[in-house]
Design a protein around this motif. Structure first.
Motif, short mmCIF file in Angstrom:
data_model
loop_
_atom_site.label_atom_id
_atom_site.label_comp_id
_atom_site.label_asym_id
_atom_site.label_seq_id
_atom_site.Cartn_x
_atom_site.Cartn_y
_atom_site.Cartn_z
N ASP A 36 64.13 10.76 63.57
CA ASP A 36 64.20 9.75 64.62
C ASP A 36 63.15 9.92 65.71
OD1 ASP A 36 66.28 8.47 63.37
OD2 ASP A 36 67.82 9.58 64.46
N ARG A 37 62.30 10.93 65.60
CA ARG A 37 61.36 11.20 66.69
C ARG A 37 60.36 10.07 66.93
NH1 ARG A 37 58.84 16.48 63.84
NH2 ARG A 37 58.37 15.51 61.86
N TRP A 38 60.08 9.26 65.92
CA TRP A 38 59.13 8.16 66.12
C TRP A 38 59.77 6.96 66.80
CZ3 TRP A 38 54.17 8.84 65.99
CH2 TRP A 38 53.66 9.90 65.23
N GLY A 39 61.07 6.96 66.93
CA GLY A 39 61.73 5.84 67.60
C GLY A 39 62.24 6.19 68.98
N GLN A 40 61.87 7.37 69.48
CA GLN A 40 62.38 7.85 70.77
C GLN A 40 61.24 7.97 71.78
OE1 GLN A 40 65.70 8.38 71.11
NE2 GLN A 40 65.92 7.77 68.98
N PRO A 41 61.54 7.76 73.07
CA PRO A 41 60.52 7.99 74.09
C PRO A 41 60.08 9.45 74.04
CG PRO A 41 62.43 6.85 75.00
CD PRO A 41 62.78 7.27 73.61
N VAL A 43 57.39 8.05 72.66
CA VAL A 43 56.61 7.32 71.66
C VAL A 43 56.73 5.82 71.95
CG1 VAL A 43 56.37 6.81 69.20
CG2 VAL A 43 56.97 9.13 69.94
N PRO A 44 55.60 5.11 72.07
CA PRO A 44 55.66 3.66 72.31
C PRO A 44 56.37 2.93 71.16
CG PRO A 44 53.43 4.51 72.65
CD PRO A 44 54.23 5.61 72.02
N PRO A 45 57.10 1.87 71.44
CA PRO A 45 57.84 1.14 70.41
C PRO A 45 56.98 0.64 69.26
CG PRO A 45 58.40 0.32 72.60
CD PRO A 45 57.30 1.31 72.78
N GLU A 46 55.69 0.39 69.51
CA GLU A 46 54.85 -0.12 68.43
C GLU A 46 54.59 0.91 67.33
OE1 GLU A 46 52.74 0.57 72.24
OE2 GLU A 46 54.15 -0.96 71.73
N PHE A 47 55.01 2.17 67.54
CA PHE A 47 54.87 3.19 66.52
C PHE A 47 56.18 3.49 65.79
CE2 PHE A 47 51.26 4.12 69.34
CZ PHE A 47 50.24 4.07 68.40
N ALA A 48 57.22 2.76 66.09
CA ALA A 48 58.54 3.00 65.47
C ALA A 48 58.50 2.84 63.95
CB ALA A 48 59.58 2.08 66.08
N TRP A 49 57.57 2.08 63.42
CA TRP A 49 57.47 1.89 61.96
C TRP A 49 57.18 3.21 61.25
CZ3 TRP A 49 52.81 3.20 59.76
CH2 TRP A 49 51.72 3.30 60.62
N LEU A 50 56.67 4.23 61.96
CA LEU A 50 56.38 5.52 61.34
C LEU A 50 57.65 6.27 60.94
CD1 LEU A 50 53.41 6.58 63.60
CD2 LEU A 50 53.32 6.12 61.13
N ARG A 51 58.81 5.82 61.44
CA ARG A 51 60.07 6.43 61.02
C ARG A 51 60.24 6.34 59.51
NH1 ARG A 51 65.32 5.44 59.71
NH2 ARG A 51 66.83 6.96 60.48
N GLU A 52 59.78 5.27 58.89
CA GLU A 52 59.91 5.11 57.44
C GLU A 52 59.21 6.26 56.70
OE1 GLU A 52 61.21 3.35 53.84
OE2 GLU A 52 61.88 3.17 55.91
N TYR A 53 58.11 6.74 57.23
CA TYR A 53 57.43 7.89 56.63
C TYR A 53 58.26 9.15 56.78
CZ TYR A 53 53.34 4.98 56.02
OH TYR A 53 52.50 4.00 55.62
N GLU A 54 58.88 9.32 57.94
CA GLU A 54 59.70 10.52 58.18
C GLU A 54 60.92 10.58 57.27
OE1 GLU A 54 59.02 13.15 59.75
OE2 GLU A 54 57.54 12.59 61.24
#
Length: 189
Positions: A36-41, A43-54
């Protein structure tokens, strides 16, 4: 297999002889933080799509008994004295031992070195090796109640470079199919 075929003399022994693979459902803040680290401050919201890689990544994780929310299951054995196919597949049913949020599985091994002599990195063992377990995430964590069954299918190459896993949550919830292939960086065409 290559070393055994080329180097083992007649009557020689292979050590370890076999590897038993185990898995259990895991629920805890530590594994949640990994995916969940890519969806948490911050980190800007525009990078939340990187959660799929995690969620499609094999994570080293140091689990403990309190993190497990299902009984452990033996996935299967790999006999190192014999040839095996290039790709291995295992299925298991994981039984929830308590109400929890199922976040994925912790996987570990036990190696038989010789008759009756084993070593393991199990989070449940009295003297585990100082080696992490593997955490494979659920895309979307889900609630389980004690006694519910979660289906698990695990497929991987012997080299360990590609792993695919599927969770079948209890009830009518959709299956979750994940793979380390999705997490590979895309190269130039």
């Amino acid at each position: 297999e290559d070393a055994r075929q080329r180097l083992l003399r007649p009557g020689g022994q292979v050590m370890p002889r076999r590897i038993a693979l185990h898995a259990a459902g895991i629920s805890g803040d530590g594994c949640a933080a990994l995916v969940d680290r890519w969806g948490q401050p911050p980190v800007p919201p525009e990078f939340a799509w990187l959660r799929e890689y995690e969620v499609n990544t094999k994570h080293p994780f140091e689990a403990n008994a309190d993190d497990l929310c299902t009984a452990p299951a033996v996935l299967g054995d790999i006999d190192l004295t014999q040839d095996s196919p290039p790709h291995l597949a295992f299925t298991a049913s994981l039984t929830a031992t308590r109400a929890a949020i199922f976040r994925g599985i912790a996987g570990w091994f036990a190696c038989e070195l010789a008759d009756g002599i084993w070593m393991s990195n199990s989070p449940l063992g009295p003297e585990p090796l100082g080696r992490n377990q593997v955490f494979l995430a659920a895309r979307e964590p889900f609630a389980v109640q004690a006694g519910e069954e979660i289906g698990l299918t695990l497929r991987f190459s012997k080299q360990g470079d590609m792993i695919a896993w599927t969770f079948a949550p209890p009830g009518e919830r959709p299956r979750q199919k994940l793979s380390t292939f999705i997490a590979l960086p895309l190269g130039a065409a």
